[in-house]
Design an enzyme around this catalytic site. Structure first.
Site, mmCIF file in Angstrom:
data_model
loop_
_atom_site.group_PDB
_atom_site.id
_atom_site.type_symbol
_atom_site.label_atom_id
_atom_site.label_comp_id
_atom_site.label_asym_id
_atom_site.label_seq_id
_atom_site.Cartn_x
_atom_site.Cartn_y
_atom_site.Cartn_z
ATOM 1 N N GLU A 48 15.220 -28.636 17.081
ATOM 2 C CA GLU A 48 14.694 -29.210 15.844
ATOM 3 C C GLU A 48 13.316 -28.605 15.662
ATOM 4 O O GLU A 48 12.444 -28.768 16.514
ATOM 5 C CB GLU A 48 14.625 -30.735 15.995
ATOM 6 C CG GLU A 48 14.319 -31.447 14.715
ATOM 7 C CD GLU A 48 13.403 -32.623 14.942
ATOM 8 O OE1 GLU A 48 13.737 -33.516 15.733
ATOM 9 O OE2 GLU A 48 12.321 -32.626 14.341
ATOM 10 N N CYS A 67 7.617 -34.305 12.066
ATOM 11 C CA CYS A 67 8.404 -33.216 11.478
ATOM 12 C C CYS A 67 8.998 -33.675 10.156
ATOM 13 O O CYS A 67 9.520 -32.869 9.404
ATOM 14 C CB CYS A 67 9.479 -32.754 12.432
ATOM 15 S SG CYS A 67 10.481 -34.083 12.971
#
Ligand SMILES: NC(=O)C1=CN([C@@H]2O[C@H](COP(=O)(O)OP(=O)(O)OC[C@H]3O[C@@H](n4cnc5c(N)ncnc54)[C@H](O)[C@@H]3O)[C@@H](O)[C@H]2O)C=CC1
Ligand SMILES: O=C(O)CCC(=O)C(=O)O
Length: 528
Positions: A267, A304
């Site tokens: 990720e 994020c």
């Protein structure tokens, strides 16, 4: 009996704590001070030892019953809670994140482990399928076919700097890999080695309490070389990672270059576009403006899922939004960032936008007082300029965001078409916007793992229907998620058993075992 967990600076290689050279210290980013003790950094032989133990543990661990494995996950959760206040205190010192945030993150971490325990017990993840033999079928008989999912093998997990609990040593990657039946070797992040060791000790204690092989879990502290050696080790069969695009790609390249390439679930970077539709701005420009700044500055912007890009159509209501957002950001004191390196990267990214001819600064927060802090900042540009320079769409990790002014909805959709893959895409909409939003949604489905309306992307629910993933560069594999129960699938693979005698079949695929669990019988769902 209450257990006590201490930070000693040790590597945790199975039940051994003697490896590594004691050479690194954590830094308190709020003060810049070094913290005690010195931590052992894993050598290549430490990495090899952890991987060998994990390989030895694999067949025993994967043969545990669902009840044993679920109890192990719950024991880890209980032990993490037993660490008590020192976990939150140390995490605060090592990350500069506030106590309330870390308490919430601890609750999310133990909740995640307990949710995976439920998933393991329920058995859906086994994906059992039985196609009974059809001996009379013409022209050819059909064999008896039975399928189940089995774990891939030892998994390397890279703890993220920005979530020292929920995406670190006992975070989602570890929880889902252990739930799948994979031993885990964690490469701890040097931004929070003490927090990592405490949690690692809680997992190691659970391994012993549940009578599991010592190699079920190891924690290696170290820099990039330690991580690279781990991914190269032939006994590792998959990787979970959260961090930078550069880091994820480097590990992906190492994994792909192995004699036996393995999957890397990374990720990486996302700017999380937010689309402000006209009726939504007309109805609640001020609330959207303050909600945006709250999400942008949460955790010093180090999510994020941070809303790093906004798109809106020119109008007086957009000016109201800009005024509200500016008022909310101006004067807001910056919080310390996680590491000097992350802080320096943020300053560099902001400087590039400040100096960009086509970008204007709308507002910024109060000047920094103290080390490793910079004010949050909000920029604007025109859609045509955004389309002309792809760097304007890149992640600046921290509290920085760029508003892109569009002429009309068609231009907003045209710009959305140019976006890279994203973890999230957000719509601020009212009923009058639905018809135009409907044109954008199919575009966003191609771009993002999660589409949300009238909220903010920061804060991911850990649940069954969550997707925390998305096309590259948000992740290296858009087919899955790193948060939520679907994450278990990353660490499983199907095996089909053709005409095996009952005694040779795994217990859950024998007739009695199958009947007790959810399964597909000749394509028809049964037992769930
Ligand atoms: N999108 C996101 O979720 C996040 C993005 N970041 C970005 O990453 C930057 C640096 O932050 P970090 O957390 O330190 O991320 P990072 O990607 O530099 O490091 C994460 C982990 O990967 C390892 N690693 C990185 N590059 C490697 C390589 N070439 N070979 C072997 N191992 C490697 C590191 O040792 C660490 O354990 C931030 O400034 C930010 O831009 C950081 C955290 C989360
Ligand atoms: O927003 C969240 O809760 C999770 C964010 C995340 O995955 C990250 O920052 O790495």
């Amino acid at each position: 009996m209450t257990q006590s967990f201490e930070i000693r600076g040790d590597l945790l290689i199975g039940s051994d704590s003697t490896g590594g050279n004691r050479t690194v210290r954590a830094i308190n980013p709020a003060t810049g001070a070094n913290l005690e003790p010195a931590f052992a950094v894993a050598s290549e032989s430490d990495v090899a030892k952890a991987c060998e133990l994990a390989a030895q543990a694999f067949d025993v661990y994967r043969a545990t019953s669902p009840e044993q494995r679920a109890a192990f996950l719950e024991k880890i959760a209980d032990n993490i809670m037993e660490i008590g206040d020192i976990l939150i205190e140390r995490a605060t010192e090592e990350t500069g994140l506030p106590v309330a945030r870390l308490q919430g993150e601890r609750a999310r971490t133990v909740g995640q482990l307990r949710l995976f325990a439920q998933v393991v017990r329920a058995g859906e993840w086994l994906d059992l399928r039985v196609d009974p033999a059809l001996p009379e079928r013409k022209p050819l008989p059909r064999p008896d076919l039975r399928l189940r999912q089995i774990p891939l093998g030892p998994v390397a997990v890279f703890g993220a700097s920005n979530f020292p609990l929920a995406f670190s040593v006992a975070g989602g990657d570890t929880a889902s890999a252990l739930a799948a039946g994979c031993p885990v070797v964690v490469k701890g992040h040097l931004a929070h080695p003490g927090t990592g060791e405490l949690v690692g000790r809680a997992i190691r204690a659970a391994v012993a309490q549940c009578g599991l092989p010592e190699g079920t879990f190891s924690l290696l502290t170290g820099a990039n070389e330690t991580g690279a050696a781990l991914v190269r080790d032939p006994r590792i069969k998959a990787v979970g990672f959260t961090g930078s695009r550069g880091g994820g790609l480097a590990l992906g390249a190492i994994a792909a270059a192995r004699p036996e390439p393995i999957p890397v679930y990374a990720e990486m970077s996302s700017v999380n576009p937010v689309f402000l539709f006209p009726a939504a701005l007309a109805a609640r420009a001020e609330a959207i403006g303050t909600g945006f700044i709250d999400s942008l500055t949460l955790g010093a912007g180090q999510f994020c899922t941070n809303p790093g890009l906004l798109f809106a159509i020119e109008s007086p209501d957009l000016d109201r939004f800009l005024q509200a957002a500016s008022d909310a950001l101006t004067g807001r004191a910056p919080a310390p960032m996680l590491t000097p390196g992350i802080h320096a990267a943020f300053d560099k990214g902001v400087a590039a936008l400040v100096e960009h001819d086509a970008v204007k600064t709308v507002a910024h927060g109060a000047p920094a007082e103290g080390v490793n802090r910079s004010p949050g900042i909000f920029f604007e540009t025109e859609a045509a300029e955004f389309l002309a320079d792809e760097r304007l769409g890149h992640e600046v990790f921290g509290a920085a965001s760029l508003l892109v002014r569009c002429k009309d909805v068609d231009q907003m959709i045209a710009v959305a078409e140019k976006l890279e893959g994203q973890l999230t895409a957000t719509l601020q909409i009212e009923a009058e916007d639905y018809a135009t939003a409907a044109k954008l949604v199919p575009v966003l489905e191609r771009k993002a793992g999660r589409i949300l309306a009238n909220g903010w992307p920061t804060g991911v629910e850990v649940s069954h229907a969550m997707v925390h993933g998305g096309p590259f560069p948000a992740t290296s594999d858009s087919r899955t998620t790193s948060v939520g129960t679907l994450a278990i699938r990353r660490f499983l693979r199907p095996v089909s058993y053709q005409d095996l005698p009952e005694g040779l079949l795994p217990a859950e695929l024998r007739n009695e075992g199958v009947r007790a669990l959810p399964h597909l019988l000749d394509g028809v769902r049964k037992g769930s």
